[in-house]
Scaffold this motif. Structure first.
Motif, short mmCIF file in Angstrom:
data_model
loop_
_atom_site.label_atom_id
_atom_site.label_comp_id
_atom_site.label_asym_id
_atom_site.label_seq_id
_atom_site.Cartn_x
_atom_site.Cartn_y
_atom_site.Cartn_z
N GLU A 1 3.97 -8.44 3.85
CA GLU A 1 4.02 -7.02 4.23
C GLU A 1 4.77 -6.89 5.54
OE1 GLU A 1 0.04 -5.62 4.35
OE2 GLU A 1 -0.14 -5.44 2.17
N PRO A 2 5.53 -5.82 5.70
CA PRO A 2 6.33 -5.67 6.92
C PRO A 2 5.49 -5.40 8.17
CG PRO A 2 6.54 -3.73 5.53
CD PRO A 2 5.79 -4.75 4.73
N ARG A 3 4.27 -4.89 8.00
CA ARG A 3 3.41 -4.61 9.15
C ARG A 3 1.97 -4.90 8.78
NH1 ARG A 3 5.03 0.18 7.03
NH2 ARG A 3 6.81 0.24 8.44
N ALA A 4 1.14 -5.03 9.78
CA ALA A 4 -0.27 -5.34 9.54
C ALA A 4 -0.95 -4.19 8.80
CB ALA A 4 -0.98 -5.59 10.87
N SER A 5 -1.85 -4.53 7.91
CA SER A 5 -2.62 -3.53 7.16
C SER A 5 -3.97 -4.12 6.83
CB SER A 5 -1.87 -3.12 5.89
OG SER A 5 -1.74 -4.24 5.03
N ASP A 6 -4.81 -3.31 6.17
CA ASP A 6 -6.15 -3.82 5.85
C ASP A 6 -6.05 -4.91 4.78
OD1 ASP A 6 -5.96 -2.61 3.27
OD2 ASP A 6 -6.52 -0.70 4.17
N ASP A 7 -7.17 -5.57 4.58
CA ASP A 7 -7.20 -6.70 3.66
C ASP A 7 -7.90 -6.35 2.35
OD1 ASP A 7 -5.86 -8.34 5.43
OD2 ASP A 7 -7.70 -8.99 6.42
N ASP A 8 -7.77 -5.10 1.90
CA ASP A 8 -8.43 -4.69 0.66
C ASP A 8 -7.94 -5.53 -0.52
OD1 ASP A 8 -9.79 -2.83 2.05
OD2 ASP A 8 -8.59 -1.10 1.41
N LYS B 1 -3.32 -15.75 1.09
CA LYS B 1 -2.73 -15.72 2.42
C LYS B 1 -1.78 -14.55 2.52
CE LYS B 1 -0.27 -18.50 5.86
NZ LYS B 1 0.31 -19.83 6.17
N LYS B 2 -1.76 -13.92 3.70
CA LYS B 2 -0.85 -12.80 3.94
C LYS B 2 0.07 -13.15 5.09
CE LYS B 2 -2.58 -8.92 5.46
NZ LYS B 2 -3.31 -7.63 5.45
N VAL B 3 1.37 -12.83 4.93
CA VAL B 3 2.36 -13.13 5.96
C VAL B 3 3.22 -11.89 6.20
CG1 VAL B 3 2.45 -15.58 5.39
CG2 VAL B 3 4.01 -14.00 4.24
N ALA B 4 3.98 -11.93 7.28
CA ALA B 4 4.91 -10.84 7.57
C ALA B 4 6.19 -11.03 6.77
CB ALA B 4 5.22 -10.81 9.06
N GLY B 5 6.73 -9.94 6.27
CA GLY B 5 7.96 -10.02 5.50
C GLY B 5 8.13 -8.78 4.65
N PRO B 6 9.24 -8.70 3.91
CA PRO B 6 9.44 -7.56 3.01
C PRO B 6 8.29 -7.46 2.01
CG PRO B 6 11.44 -8.89 3.19
CD PRO B 6 10.35 -9.66 3.86
N ALA B 7 7.88 -6.23 1.70
CA ALA B 7 6.71 -6.02 0.84
C ALA B 7 6.91 -6.72 -0.51
CB ALA B 7 6.48 -4.53 0.64
N SER B 8 6.06 -7.67 -0.80
CA SER B 8 6.14 -8.42 -2.06
C SER B 8 4.81 -9.13 -2.28
CB SER B 8 7.29 -9.43 -2.03
OG SER B 8 7.13 -10.35 -0.97
N GLY C 1 6.54 -10.30 -7.64
CA GLY C 1 7.22 -9.02 -7.72
C GLY C 1 7.40 -8.42 -6.34
N GLU C 2 8.24 -7.42 -6.26
CA GLU C 2 8.48 -6.73 -5.00
C GLU C 2 7.61 -5.49 -4.91
OE1 GLU C 2 12.60 -5.98 -4.40
OE2 GLU C 2 13.21 -8.05 -4.82
N ALA D 1 9.01 -15.01 0.40
CA ALA D 1 7.99 -15.16 1.44
C ALA D 1 6.59 -15.15 0.85
CB ALA D 1 8.14 -14.05 2.48
N ALA D 2 6.37 -14.29 -0.15
CA ALA D 2 5.05 -14.22 -0.78
C ALA D 2 4.77 -15.49 -1.59
CB ALA D 2 4.96 -12.99 -1.67
#
Length: 724
Positions: A367-374, A252-259, A305-306, A144-145
């Motif tokens: 990322e599995p959930r929304a978070s900041d964009d640092d 770009k950031k998308v929803a999915g397993p952390a990677s 990487g994961e 996904a990443a």
């Protein structure tokens, strides 16, 4: 058919696993290079009665114009002839097992499969298999990443199997890609096996080469056509898509397993290959998955990487990729272990077109959930760069000089020799990497100088950065360095006298003239303390650099990014050796034929000390005093000189009077300075001397100049007798 794919990250780019060959010796590289522009290549190898057909086309998934097009067409064509297809962004491969006796008919079948339009049933079956294969491939969390990174670049079709939201392509798009795939100008045929002349002639007729019967005498390859473009059959009426990439880095950031995935779009395939080889198994890339794919815009290097990537780690990765994408390349030639690796190498070279421009980076985050964009903000920052003096001039070779400021001056007296020990260990680390680094003392600083013979290569510069600025010496390398220093100390009969002069000239300062067998040099088991001392030396504020030679600008750019990535430390502190009142004489020891003198001065610039020492030794020798050893050192605005002279027939008091009478005046110092500058000019034609001159110019360029001022002089007897 498409092979069942492994969930490895690299295969998120690929539609299948490239089938391996039976073990067979790699072909001669010269043969492959001569045949690179030919429409077909024969690699003569004994495969035990088997043969292999490899059809390669520059039309990859990017040429499809939308996701799934290339993968579906390749799957349908491979299914027609019982072959296996692989699709990359800029390359489609169709591989089929055969035999020497049936290879011509198998080629004819594959040619017919490439020319025949796809039927509706074939399209539906191919789509069903692609969807099934993609679901198996999605086991890889970082897929996904990777997809997000290519979407950020504006080329989601670089992922051949696409995503769940991609619709069934139109029959018009599929047919257009099939025609492009079959274009002779975009394709190359590679055959592996043992073939007779009759088979070669038939292959030549099938592939529009009228001289196939002569190929045996040409190293097992098809001869070059008279037409420089490969003949009329190689002229294309369907040009490949010209890929346009963004000028700036994208994310770009998308929803999915952390990677995470970092895609580097590089102008040349050789750059991507070089960088892949340099970063493998090295921090901060250690543990990441690496993949390489050709395209009409150079090549894509995919690093993924994961888990979650740290902001500092991301900044370091970006800085390293930009540094390594500069114009220098490794010296190591391309080599292949076997015939299968050679086929893959030829196909990648064939599919990759160089482009103008610089590296373009894309970051994909899942990322599995929304978070900041640092992390996205950290990626948007341009990597820091340090500019330092360099001089490109016509000549042979390039030289690098690094100054570790106050490396020797900041040593506590109880740790005397610590820096020498560390520098010797680093020198040995570089030697193990094939680099001969020269380590010099320059007053209270240390200088490392490397001469690169001929045109410098990225691999050499990178190895120097690794061994001198990043490697951590092991216990074994520290022990080897310790033994070398102890041997050097034991071989020098004047070290004890030099140390006593150092104590007299500056009691509260570190050793001015190396030679003390301190606990650091003598005792083992101090590895942690030595590593901490090395970290204190490798700070951004404590290192200056200069480069001179035929490729100085390119090398300086490489080093500039590396120095910028060093950690920051404390601000430089003012050095103040013991005040004048603390100078004390040493009681003479009778019965020895040499005498030691120490001179302390106030100086404005480092080169003033060199001029003073030059003038003093010249005046002593012209008066008949034999100078056996002369050393100099400085701590801030304090300069120190140590002289060991032959006592001869003089009494110690008389010899001291002769030395004091020889102390130079301002005119003698200026004459010595002019002589030194002239000698530097004569030596400055080479890159090594020029690099040191640039380095010294930086340290001397500030402040006014006045003649050195004498603070005091000490004298002592007690050195071992001269060797006969």
């Amino acid at each position: 058919m498409l092979a069942r794919c492994s969930p490895l990250v690299f295969l998120a780019l690929s539609a299948c696993v490239i089938q391996t060959l039976p073990p067979a010796e790699a072909p001669d590289l010269t043969t492959l290079e001569r045949s690179f522009d030919e429409p077909w290549i024969v690699i003569e190898r004994d495969l035990g009665g088997h043969a292999l057909i490899e059809f390669a086309s520059r039309a990859g998934s990017l040429e499809g114009g939308e996701p799934l097009v290339a993968a579906m067409v390749a799957e349908a064509i491979a299914e027609r002839v019982g072959a296996i297809a692989t699709v990359l962004p800029g390359l489609t491969l169709i591989r089929k097992d055969s035999t020497p006796s049936t290879i011509a008919s198998d080629v004819e079948s594959l040619l017919e499969a490439l020319r025949r339009p796809l039927g509706e049933d074939e399209i539906a079956a191919a789509f069903e298999r692609i969807v099934s294969l993609r679901r198996a491939q999605e086991i890889a969390h970082s897929r996904a990443a990777i997809l997000a990174a290519f979407e950020a670049l504006g080329v989601p079709e670089a992922i051949p199997l696409g995503s769940e939201r991609d619709p069934l392509p139109s029959s018009r798009a599929l047919e257009a890609f099939r025609k492009t795939l079959a274009e002779p100008a975009h394709s190359k045929w590679i055959f592996v096996g043992e073939f007779g002349d009759r088979t070669r002639r038939r292959l030549a007729r099938l592939l529009d080469d009228p001289k196939g019967d002569e190929s045996r005498g040409n190293g097992g390859e098809a001869p070059r056509n008279a037409d420089s473009d490969g003949g009329a059959a190689r002229t294309s009426s369907l040009p490949l898509r010209q890929l346009e990439l963004p000028r700036k880095d994208q994310s770009k950031k998308v929803a999915g397993p952390a990677s995470w995935a970092l895609v580097a779009a590089l102008p040349k395939l050789e750059q991507a290959r070089s960088i892949e080889g340099l970063i493998r198994d090295r921090a901060p890339f250690r543990g990441a998955s690496l993949g390489l794919a050709p395209s009409s815009a150079g090549a894509f290097l995919v690093i993924s990487g994961e888990g979650r990537l740290g902001a500092d780690e991301l900044r370091f990765m970006k800085s390293e990729l930009i540094r390594l994408s500069r114009p220098l390349l490794p010296r190591a030639p391309t080599s292949y272990r076997d015939a299968g690796e050679a086929i893959a190498g030829v196909a990648l070279e064939f599919a990759s077109d160089a482009r103008s421009g610089d590296i373009v980076l894309a970051l994909g985050i899942a990322e599995p959930r929304a978070s900041d964009d640092d992390l996205l903000a950290a990626f948007a920052d341009d990597p820091e760069f340090i500019s330092f003096p360099h001089d490109d001039f016509t000549g042979y070779g390039t030289s690098i000089a690094l100054r570790l400021k106050r490396a020797l001056a900041d040593e506590p007296r109880s740790e005397a020799g610590r820096t020498e020990l560390l520098l010797e260990a680093l020198r040995r680390k570089c030697l193990a990497r094939g680099l001969e680094v020269e380590v010099l003392r320059n007053d209270g600083d240390a200088i490392a100088r490397l001469y690169l013979n001929g045109a410098p290569q990225l691999g050499e510069v990178d190895r120097f950065i690794q061994c001198f600025l990043r490697d951590i010496p092991s216990n074994g390398s520290l022990e080897a360095a310790r033994a070398a220093l102890l041997r050097r100390l034991a071989a020098d009969p004047y070290q004890d006298l030099l140390e006593r002069l150092s104590i007299a000239l500056a009691p509260s300062s570190a050793s001015l003239f190396f030679g003390v067998e301190s606990k650091t040099v003598r005792d083992r088991g101090r590895t942690r303390a030595l590593h901490e001392a090395l970290e204190a030396l490798r700070l951004k504020e404590r290192i200056d650099a200069a480069v001179a030679g035929e490729r100085a600008g390119a090398v300086a750019e490489q080093l500039g990014y590396a120095l910028a990535a060093l950690p920051k430390g404390e601000r430089e502190r003012s050095l103040s050796p013991a005040p004048i009142g603390e100078l004390r004489s040493i009681a003479p020891i009778e019965g020895v034929p040499v005498m030691g003198f120490g001179v302390r001065l106030e100086i404005d610039r480092g080169d003033d000390l060199s001029a003073y020492l030059r003038a003093l030794t010249q005046r002593l020798e012209s008066s008949g005093v034999r100078v056996i050893r002369a050393e100099r050192s400085s701590r801030g605005e304090a300069g120190f000189i140590a002289l060991i002279v032959s006592l001869g027939g003089d009494a110690p008091v008389a010899l001291r009077q002769r030395v004091e009478a020889a102390l130079p005046d301002e005119r003698a110092i200026e004459e010595a300075r002019v002589a030194l500058e002239y000698e530097d000019l004569l030596r400055g034609s080479g890159p090594s001397a020029r690099a040191i001159a640039l380095l010294n110019h930086r340290s001397n360029e500030a402040g006014t100049r006045s003649a050195p001022r004498l603070v005091g002089i000490v004298a002592t007897l007690g050195a071992p007798p001269l060797a006969p």
